[in-house]
Design a protein around this motif. Structure first.
Motif, mmCIF file in Angstrom:
data_model
loop_
_atom_site.group_PDB
_atom_site.id
_atom_site.type_symbol
_atom_site.label_atom_id
_atom_site.label_comp_id
_atom_site.label_asym_id
_atom_site.label_seq_id
_atom_site.Cartn_x
_atom_site.Cartn_y
_atom_site.Cartn_z
ATOM 1 N N GLU A 244 0.821 -1.214 0.000
ATOM 2 C CA GLU A 244 0.000 0.000 0.000
ATOM 3 C C GLU A 244 0.850 1.257 0.000
ATOM 4 O O GLU A 244 0.408 2.312 -0.480
ATOM 5 N N HIS A 247 2.599 1.498 -3.768
ATOM 6 C CA HIS A 247 1.686 1.920 -4.841
ATOM 7 C C HIS A 247 0.756 3.046 -4.399
ATOM 8 O O HIS A 247 -0.260 3.307 -5.061
ATOM 9 N N TYR A 268 -6.619 -0.221 0.490
ATOM 10 C CA TYR A 268 -6.997 0.069 -0.893
ATOM 11 C C TYR A 268 -7.149 1.569 -1.109
ATOM 12 O O TYR A 268 -6.738 2.112 -2.140
ATOM 13 N N LEU A 271 -4.239 3.667 -2.142
ATOM 14 C CA LEU A 271 -3.772 3.614 -3.524
ATOM 15 C C LEU A 271 -4.352 4.726 -4.376
ATOM 16 O O LEU A 271 -3.840 5.004 -5.467
#
Length: 365
Positions: A244, A247, A268, A271
């Motif tokens: 995490e 990216h 998530y 990102l």
């Protein structure tokens, strides 16, 4: 060929059906109305929703039921209404996850081309109740289906029935949020989950011309598949340290196809770029995990959801798929093998969609 008095299909009588206990049996179709058409089914995709419904995972299922809502076949009977008369006997058509809505002039959703969000009269293609007749809808693991013509769509000539079938739910479930959230040239898009839905996400995002398509999965075992589907980057969240961070702030849009209640949602969100969007389409049987408010506030990102698509959306997607030559990864199985197919599907053996085929229809395709 006229429609028979009774249709036949794989009927589930209890949650054990999800373990391969469906029974091929006759059932009466819904009472015929002028707005209906009958379709002799040639193909029906297997969808995760089928499994949830078979085992009463999203709430108590009305048994007996016949699942299947990725249906392709040929029109054999037409009602007298204008919506039905736009078809001709023999037309190749498809039906997705929705069989009806209220279609009233004062319904904002129906009049706005968002029938899939109708709050008054949404009827699923199976396990849904038609208010006017009290009939519980039956799906496509069968030889025939009767549905209101408004929710049937033509299949473009350049698209094989076996490819079209899984697009009618699996495909449209990811096509709609990609299109509605700006996927295209210059955009960097992530797809969480490389399964039946996720592989469609990669195919469509790539065909839409996205600058970068990132496949996100737990393990690295699908990396080669992701590359073959068109992904530019692959992230294996359980096998990469600090993924995490590596990216972070790299994606404009994430479409999550997974149905796990313990997904690393906060990770998530890291990102996403500033003002990015996270769209959930997978539906776990439990709740989504909690997130900290600053995961949203700090970057102005948004969390949303998306539900299938309207008939117009489906027609647009099918035409797009035909023009771009999109070919989902499918395995065709005989309709006779439906019980074993649902067991194998639940065990994750599909790469990446199963399509049941009524073999007596093959000569027409």
């Amino acid at each position: 060929m006229p429609s028979p008095e009774n249709f036949h299909g794989w009927l589930a009588h209890s949650p054990t059906a999800a373990r391969g206990a469906m029974r091929w049996s006759p059932f009466p179709p819904k009472p015929f109305s002028p707005t209906d058409i009958d379709i002799k089914i040639s193909h029906c995709g297997i969808c995760g929703t089928d499994i949830h419904t078979l085992r009463s995972g999203w709430g108590t299922t009305h048994y007996p039921t016949c699942v299947g809502h990725e249906i392709v076949g040929h029109v054999v009977t037409l009602g007298s209404s204008p919506s039905a008369q736009r078809f001709r006997i023999g037309d190749r058509v498809g039906v997705g996850a929705q069989a009806s809505s209220c279609l009233r002039d004062d319904c904002e959703e129906c009049m706005g081309g968002m029938e899939q969000h109708c709050g008054r009269g949404f009827v699923g293609t199976y396990n849904g109740r038609y208010k006017e007749s009290g009939y519980w809808s039956m799906g496509g693991y069968a030889d025939y289906i009767r549905v209101p013509a408004h929710f049937a769509v033509r299949i473009p000539e350049g698209l094989a029935s076996a490819y079209a079938a899984p697009m009618l739910c699996g495909g449209i479930t990811v096509y709609t949020p990609l299109r509605n959230n700006g996927a295209g040239p210059g955009k960097k898009v992530g797809i969480v989950g490389l399964g039946g839905l996720g592989h469609f996400g990669v195919l469509f995002a790539k065909a839409m011309g996205c600058e970068k398509v990132v496949a996100i999965s737990r393990r690295r075992n699908k990396a080669r598949d992701a590359e073959a589907l068109g992904a530019d980057v692959y992230i294996a969240t359980s096998e990469e340290d600090k993924w995490e961070r590596t990216h972070a702030r790299s994606l404009d849009l994430i479409v999550s196809t997974v149905s796990s209640p313990d997904m690393p949602l906060s990770s998530y969100l890291r990102l996403l770029r500033t003002n990015g969007s996270f769209i959930q389409v997978g539906a776990p049987e439990g709740d989504l995990p909690p997130i900290a408010a600053f995961a949203l506030i700090a970057k102005g990102c948004k969390i949303g959801g998306s539900q299938i698509g309207s008939p117009k959306d489906i027609e647009e997607m099918l035409q797009f798929a035909a023009e771009k030559g999109i070919k989902p990864w499918i395995q065709q199985l005989s309709m006779k093998e439906a019980n074993q197919a649902v067991v194998d599907f639940e065990e994750g053996k599909a790469r990446y969609r199963y399509v049941l085929v009524n073999e007596d229809e093959q000569s027409k395709l």
